[in-house]
Design a protein around this motif. Sequence first.
Motif, PDB file in Angstrom:
ATOM      1  N   LEU A  43       0.868  -0.963   0.039  1.00 18.91           N
ATOM      2  CA  LEU A  43       0.068  -0.065  -0.043  1.00 18.91           C
ATOM      3  C   LEU A  43       0.814   1.306  -0.021  1.00 18.91           C
ATOM      4  O   LEU A  43       0.490   2.339   0.135  1.00 18.91           O
ATOM      5  CB  LEU A  43      -0.865  -0.115   1.260  1.00 18.91           C
ATOM      6  CG  LEU A  43      -2.104  -0.989   1.066  1.00 18.91           C
ATOM      7  CD1 LEU A  43      -3.025  -0.945   2.312  1.00 18.91           C
ATOM      8  CD2 LEU A  43      -2.831  -0.874  -0.007  1.00 18.91           C
ATOM      9  N   GLY A  44       2.135   1.032  -0.118  1.00 14.94           N
ATOM     10  CA  GLY A  44       2.961   2.302  -0.695  1.00 14.94           C
ATOM     11  C   GLY A  44       3.651   2.967   0.553  1.00 14.94           C
ATOM     12  O   GLY A  44       4.630   3.712   0.543  1.00 14.94           O
ATOM     13  N   PHE A  45       3.814   2.266   1.855  1.00 14.91           N
ATOM     14  CA  PHE A  45       4.397   2.680   2.914  1.00 14.91           C
ATOM     15  C   PHE A  45       5.635   1.651   3.367  1.00 14.91           C
ATOM     16  O   PHE A  45       5.481   0.368   2.897  1.00 14.91           O
ATOM     17  CB  PHE A  45       3.795   3.049   4.431  1.00 14.91           C
ATOM     18  CG  PHE A  45       2.853   2.156   4.784  1.00 14.91           C
ATOM     19  CD1 PHE A  45       3.160   0.969   5.791  1.00 14.91           C
ATOM     20  CD2 PHE A  45       1.525   1.715   4.196  1.00 14.91           C
ATOM     21  CE1 PHE A  45       2.557  -0.128   5.956  1.00 14.91           C
ATOM     22  CE2 PHE A  45       0.535   0.985   4.636  1.00 14.91           C
ATOM     23  CZ  PHE A  45       0.992  -0.207   5.670  1.00 14.91           C
ATOM     24  N   LEU A  46       6.367   1.886   4.372  1.00  9.81           N
ATOM     25  CA  LEU A  46       7.404   1.039   4.854  1.00  9.81           C
ATOM     26  C   LEU A  46       6.884   0.699   6.295  1.00  9.81           C
ATOM     27  O   LEU A  46       6.559   1.551   6.983  1.00  9.81           O
ATOM     28  CB  LEU A  46       8.788   1.490   4.874  1.00  9.81           C
ATOM     29  CG  LEU A  46       9.618   1.190   3.645  1.00  9.81           C
ATOM     30  CD1 LEU A  46       9.071   1.928   2.402  1.00  9.81           C
ATOM     31  CD2 LEU A  46      11.135   1.377   3.830  1.00  9.81           C
ATOM     32  N   CYS A  47       6.903  -0.592   6.711  1.00  4.98           N
ATOM     33  CA  CYS A  47       6.396  -0.990   7.988  1.00  4.98           C
ATOM     34  C   CYS A  47       7.609  -1.596   9.068  1.00  4.98           C
ATOM     35  O   CYS A  47       8.460  -2.135   8.272  1.00  4.98           O
ATOM     36  CB  CYS A  47       5.401  -2.049   7.705  1.00  4.98           C
ATOM     37  SG  CYS A  47       4.953  -2.675   9.533  1.00  4.98           S
ATOM     38  N   LEU A  48       7.888  -0.794  10.035  1.00  5.58           N
ATOM     39  CA  LEU A  48       8.775  -1.397  11.057  1.00  5.58           C
ATOM     40  C   LEU A  48       8.032  -2.291  12.056  1.00  5.58           C
ATOM     41  O   LEU A  48       7.484  -1.412  12.872  1.00  5.58           O
ATOM     42  CB  LEU A  48       9.638  -0.111  11.358  1.00  5.58           C
ATOM     43  CG  LEU A  48      10.422   0.668  10.619  1.00  5.58           C
ATOM     44  CD1 LEU A  48      10.607   1.959  10.757  1.00  5.58           C
ATOM     45  CD2 LEU A  48      11.942  -0.226  10.649  1.00  5.58           C
TER      46      LEU A  48
END
Length: 246
Positions: A43-48
């Motif tokens: 969905l276009g974000f980076l997840c930490l």
Amino acid sequence: MYDTIYRAVTGEARDRAVPRWAADRLGEVAAGRGRVLAVRHPLGFLCLPLERAGERGVCVHVWSDHVPHAGATTSTTHAHSWDLLSYVLYGTLRNELVAVTDEPDGPTHRVCEIESGGDGDEIRRTSRLVRRGGSVTEVHRKGDVYGLPAGVFHETVPVGETATVALGLGRPGAVDLALGDLHTESHRTKRQLCDHDETVYVAGMVVMRLAGSGQRPPGVQPPDPAWGPASRPPRPREDPCGHSTR
């Protein structure tokens, strides 16, 4: 961790407590300590992903033009299988709450079910045909807290550089959903797992934003410019980041 952060996000001191917690945790990551690896979410974000324990999860989501993005194989209109509570660390998000009605005679989209595993997402075509209607826009800025119940179709659009702390609480029996086009077939995708250097880049970028001055906090190495927009294309890797839309 979930209960601690939930109390911080919903407490009166959240504008001090939540950014301080995020800076401390991501400062460890940016300094190269810990086992967290960032994931390029479709969905276009980076997840930490900072914690995943059963149906509870705590992540930091980062939208930035300074890192490569992954792309979705369906539309970005989706519904979670879990309740979201989110705190905006910096930037602005627009949540478009989308009206979706069952419409077998004049559909615009087909509903897909998404099941996530350790190596990616299984996108399953269903027989449910729907019409995508209008939307209601909610705007969330730095310091805002917002919630989104499971099952609500929406799209999330960042306005500039943005990061949030996202808490997810799974709903038993619920399924992650996305709107595909009418001819979408079942298929499988792999998530793109960032390596250590990319993860350090992203965490350091967030910590410096939270510091406000642009000065690097003690112990945090500067992000490597090689992982900016002109970097090599993202590589498919296995992804430990659980639910498909978390």
